[in-house]
Design a protein around this motif. Structure first.
Motif, PDB file in Angstrom:
ATOM      1  N   ALA A 128       0.711  -1.086   0.042  1.00 31.81           N
ATOM      2  CA  ALA A 128       0.042   0.041  -0.151  1.00 31.81           C
ATOM      3  C   ALA A 128       0.768   1.252  -0.152  1.00 31.81           C
ATOM      4  O   ALA A 128       0.768   2.149  -0.563  1.00 31.81           O
ATOM      5  N   ALA A 129       1.903   1.237   0.935  1.00 35.88           N
ATOM      6  CA  ALA A 129       2.687   2.502   0.710  1.00 35.88           C
ATOM      7  C   ALA A 129       3.567   2.587  -0.542  1.00 35.88           C
ATOM      8  O   ALA A 129       3.420   3.978  -0.974  1.00 35.88           O
ATOM      9  N   GLY A 130       3.866   1.770  -1.062  1.00 35.09           N
ATOM     10  CA  GLY A 130       4.469   1.763  -2.257  1.00 35.09           C
ATOM     11  C   GLY A 130       3.348   2.478  -3.491  1.00 35.09           C
ATOM     12  O   GLY A 130       3.877   3.395  -4.343  1.00 35.09           O
ATOM     13  N   PHE A 131       2.489   1.646  -3.247  1.00 39.49           N
ATOM     14  CA  PHE A 131       1.169   2.098  -4.345  1.00 39.49           C
ATOM     15  C   PHE A 131       1.078   3.517  -4.119  1.00 39.49           C
ATOM     16  O   PHE A 131       0.932   4.251  -5.368  1.00 39.49           O
ATOM     17  N   VAL A 132       0.784   4.313  -3.088  1.00 41.13           N
ATOM     18  CA  VAL A 132       0.454   5.630  -2.750  1.00 41.13           C
ATOM     19  C   VAL A 132       1.474   6.587  -3.082  1.00 41.13           C
ATOM     20  O   VAL A 132       1.543   7.462  -4.080  1.00 41.13           O
ATOM     21  N   ALA A 133       2.686   6.175  -2.785  1.00 42.01           N
ATOM     22  CA  ALA A 133       4.130   6.980  -2.826  1.00 42.01           C
ATOM     23  C   ALA A 133       4.267   7.278  -4.422  1.00 42.01           C
ATOM     24  O   ALA A 133       4.623   8.275  -4.841  1.00 42.01           O
ATOM     25  N   ASN A 134       4.088   6.197  -5.157  1.00 44.44           N
ATOM     26  CA  ASN A 134       4.295   6.166  -6.604  1.00 44.44           C
ATOM     27  C   ASN A 134       3.245   6.983  -7.317  1.00 44.44           C
ATOM     28  O   ASN A 134       3.543   7.352  -8.741  1.00 44.44           O
ATOM     29  N   ARG A 135       2.288   7.482  -6.576  1.00 42.13           N
ATOM     30  CA  ARG A 135       1.042   7.932  -7.295  1.00 42.13           C
ATOM     31  C   ARG A 135       0.941   9.251  -6.752  1.00 42.13           C
ATOM     32  O   ARG A 135      -0.297   9.961  -6.622  1.00 42.13           O
ATOM     33  N   MET A 136       1.656   9.835  -5.777  1.00 44.54           N
ATOM     34  CA  MET A 136       1.346  10.797  -4.901  1.00 44.54           C
ATOM     35  C   MET A 136       0.679  11.930  -5.341  1.00 44.54           C
ATOM     36  O   MET A 136       1.315  12.461  -6.319  1.00 44.54           O
ATOM     37  N   PRO A 137      -0.574  12.384  -5.170  1.00 46.58           N
ATOM     38  CA  PRO A 137      -1.109  13.323  -5.832  1.00 46.58           C
ATOM     39  C   PRO A 137      -0.391  14.756  -5.460  1.00 46.58           C
ATOM     40  O   PRO A 137       0.007  15.071  -4.268  1.00 46.58           O
ATOM     41  N   LYS A 138      -0.598  15.714  -6.178  1.00 47.60           N
ATOM     42  CA  LYS A 138      -0.052  17.063  -6.061  1.00 47.60           C
ATOM     43  C   LYS A 138      -0.908  17.959  -5.563  1.00 47.60           C
ATOM     44  O   LYS A 138      -0.596  19.115  -4.724  1.00 47.60           O
ATOM     45  N   ASP A 139      -2.492  17.800  -5.431  1.00 45.85           N
ATOM     46  CA  ASP A 139      -3.399  18.712  -5.011  1.00 45.85           C
ATOM     47  C   ASP A 139      -4.808  17.863  -4.597  1.00 45.85           C
ATOM     48  O   ASP A 139      -4.631  16.536  -4.710  1.00 45.85           O
ATOM     49  N   SER A 140      -5.589  18.551  -3.995  1.00 47.84           N
ATOM     50  CA  SER A 140      -6.661  17.825  -3.615  1.00 47.84           C
ATOM     51  C   SER A 140      -7.657  17.242  -4.554  1.00 47.84           C
ATOM     52  O   SER A 140      -8.116  15.860  -4.356  1.00 47.84           O
ATOM     53  N   GLU A 141      -7.749  17.936  -5.669  1.00 49.01           N
ATOM     54  CA  GLU A 141      -8.460  16.979  -6.694  1.00 49.01           C
ATOM     55  C   GLU A 141      -7.979  15.797  -7.187  1.00 49.01           C
ATOM     56  O   GLU A 141      -8.552  14.926  -7.355  1.00 49.01           O
ATOM     57  N   ALA A 142      -6.604  15.728  -7.352  1.00 49.00           N
ATOM     58  CA  ALA A 142      -5.915  14.463  -7.789  1.00 49.00           C
ATOM     59  C   ALA A 142      -5.991  13.521  -6.404  1.00 49.00           C
ATOM     60  O   ALA A 142      -6.104  12.233  -6.868  1.00 49.00           O
TER      61      ALA A 142
END
Length: 508
Positions: free
Chosen positions: A354-368
């Motif tokens: 899970a940590a790897g999944f989110v880290a590699n897709r970390m959004p830049k803003d609230s919409e993302a």
């Protein structure tokens, strides 16, 4: 709102795995800060001392030396889980066992499962992998001349969880500039839209952030107590809800098994993990079928000594997961995300995933973030449900009838529907890659094969042409030959660990 300040609540394995994943993924983002807030008064749970092979890729990605990791965290190699007495002793013999190996089955050509179904007098793992012989001989999965994170066979690790968290912390702080704050959280402040705004602490005042990660363990301070995300209970499918954990010393010359030992008893099972100087032993049981005093007595009998002479912990296990894992601006990881009994090193596995999944897709803003939340929650729900099914399979395939716990585990009302469908399918044909169509199967084809046929699942044999049968026989002989060769070539487990302590492994 831009996401530039990330705050992780809680240290331990979950928190520091998250810090390293995010630090690595965002090391090019000079505008992003990562802070980890950890209580000086709350010790880590420190029970999960087994891992799965995927952790090697993460450690390598973080830039952690395998030699340093092994030296500092009391690491031993884990090539398998050896399941003992999970089948009926009258049918399969007292002390019956099978290995869930970490090397791929049938590595030299075609899948040998059909050949095994025609020749079930041999242990499945022994026929399809040379690793079975290596494990039984107590050999290591690699030589001192192998590069870090490489080996002759697949492997994971046993480790000291507290020392592992410390190593991860040092790496995140030094390599990825993660800020580490020791403080107790006294209050959580919310924004008008229900998102988390800040943590109010006892010694550092208010600490604000744009994105929060809850790694506060069973307390689940953010995802549960603050955001009130519901919990999906799985106790109707997985019955074992308690564990007694203890650490016992071992002689420095004692042989170290290169696998986790998982020994079944009348109301659950016992984990037995050997590190370099001690064993971590856990008696997992269902409080419905066994009381605490009986469990303590049985654990003492297993150890061959009175458990009262050691410090031990009785751990309640609330089995299940959060209905949402990423809610508003809060991600839950580790025990805050959920817990399933540690039958297949699930907590560290799911945290790392899970940590790897989110880290590699970390959004830049609230919409993302809102878009990521929907996808991530779907993926993680799928992953957790498949893990529930995989663990349940160990119980419902057992033919033990000596205790109600085992009989009740075969009740169709307690078996997840997807697992029941798959098991019906596999009565007629053994599993193939296409049965696992999702990229988010935490346990894949090879894992199912080792458990299904380690437990003698009755798949109907298929008629095969003579030339194929001859090819299978030749391949099985070759695997056996490779196993004999590796038994002689690979070092004894403790011998390799002692060499690594002195010389280290070859750098990648």
């Amino acid at each position: 709102m831009d996401i530039k300040r990330i705050l992780i609540l809680g240290g331990g394995t979950a928190g520091w795995l998250a810090a390293n994943h995010l630090g690595k993924a965002l090391e090019h983002r000079q505008d992003v800060t990562i802070t980890l807030v950890e209580s000086p008064d709350i010790p880590i749970i420190g029970v999960g001392e087994g891992t799965v092979p995927a952790i090697r890729q993460s450690l390598k990605r973080f830039g952690i030396s395998e030699s340093e990791f092994i030296r500092r965290c009391d690491v031993t190699f884990k090539q398998s889980i050896k399941f003992v007495n999970w089948m009926d002793k009258d049918r399969h013999g007292a002390g019956n066992f099978y290995h869930h190996l970490f090397d791929m089955p049938s590595p030299l050509g075609e899948d040998l499962t059909q050949h095994w179904l025609d020749n079930t007098n041999t242990a499945y793992g022994d026929m399809v992998s040379p690793q079975h012989k290596v494990c039984e001989a107590g050999r290591a999965p690699k030589r001192i001349t192998h590069s870090e994170y490489e080996g002759a066979l697949g492997y994971a690790y046993h480790l000291n969880a507290a020392k592992f968290a410390k190593l991860l912390a040092e790496n995140a702080i030094r390599r990825f500039n993660v800020e580490h704050i020791m403080a107790n959280v006294q209050e959580v402040t919310l924004r008008e839209n229900g998102e988390i705004a800040s943590l109010e602490t006892d010694c550092r005042g208010s600490i604000g952030a744009d994105f929060f990660i809850d790694c506060s363990g069973f307390e689940s301070l953010l995802i549960d107590k603050t955001l009130k995300v519901p919990f999906v209970d799985k106790s109707h499918q997985l019955f074992a809800d308690k564990a007694i954990a203890v650490q016992v010393p071992i002689d420095e010359n004692e042989a170290i098994p290169p696998y986790t030992l998982a020994t079944a008893h009348q109301a659950g099972w016992i984990w037995d993990i050997a590190l370099t100087h001690r064993r971590g032993v856990g008696f997992v049981y269902s409080s419905k079928y066994m009381d605490d005093d009986t469990a303590l007595n049985k654990l003492s009998r297993y150890l061959g000594q009175d458990i009262a002479q050691y410090q031990y912990r009785v751990l309640p296990m609330k089995l299940g997961y959060r209905r949402e894992f990423l809610h508003k601006n809060c991600l839950s990881l580790g025990l805050a995300q959920g817990f399933l009994e540690p039958l297949e090193a699930t907590s560290i596995l799911l945290t790392d995933f899970a940590a790897g999944f989110v880290a590699n897709r970390m959004p830049k803003d609230s919409e993302a973030l809102a878009l990521l939340s929907e996808q991530f929650n779907q993926v993680m729900t799928y992953a957790w449900e498949r893990v529930v099914e995989f663990i349940k399979m160990h119980y419902c395939l057992s033919d033990r009838s000596d205790a109600p716990f085992w009989v009740d585990n075969r009740d169709s009302e307690t078996i997840p529907s997807e697992l029941a469908t798959r098991l019906k399918l596999w009565q007629n044909h053994y599993p193939i890659r296409q049965d696992f169509f999702s990229k988010f199967e935490v346990f894949d084809l090879e894992n199912y094969l080792y458990v299904l046929y380690g437990m003698h699942y009755p798949t109907a044999p298929q008629v095969a042409a003579k030339d194929r049968r001859e090819a299978w026989q030749a391949q099985a002989r070759q695997i056996a030959s490779v196993g004999e060769h590796l038994m002689k070539e690979l070092p004894e487990h403790r011998e390799l660990l002692e060499k690594i302590a002195v010389y280290g492994l070859q750098k990648c």
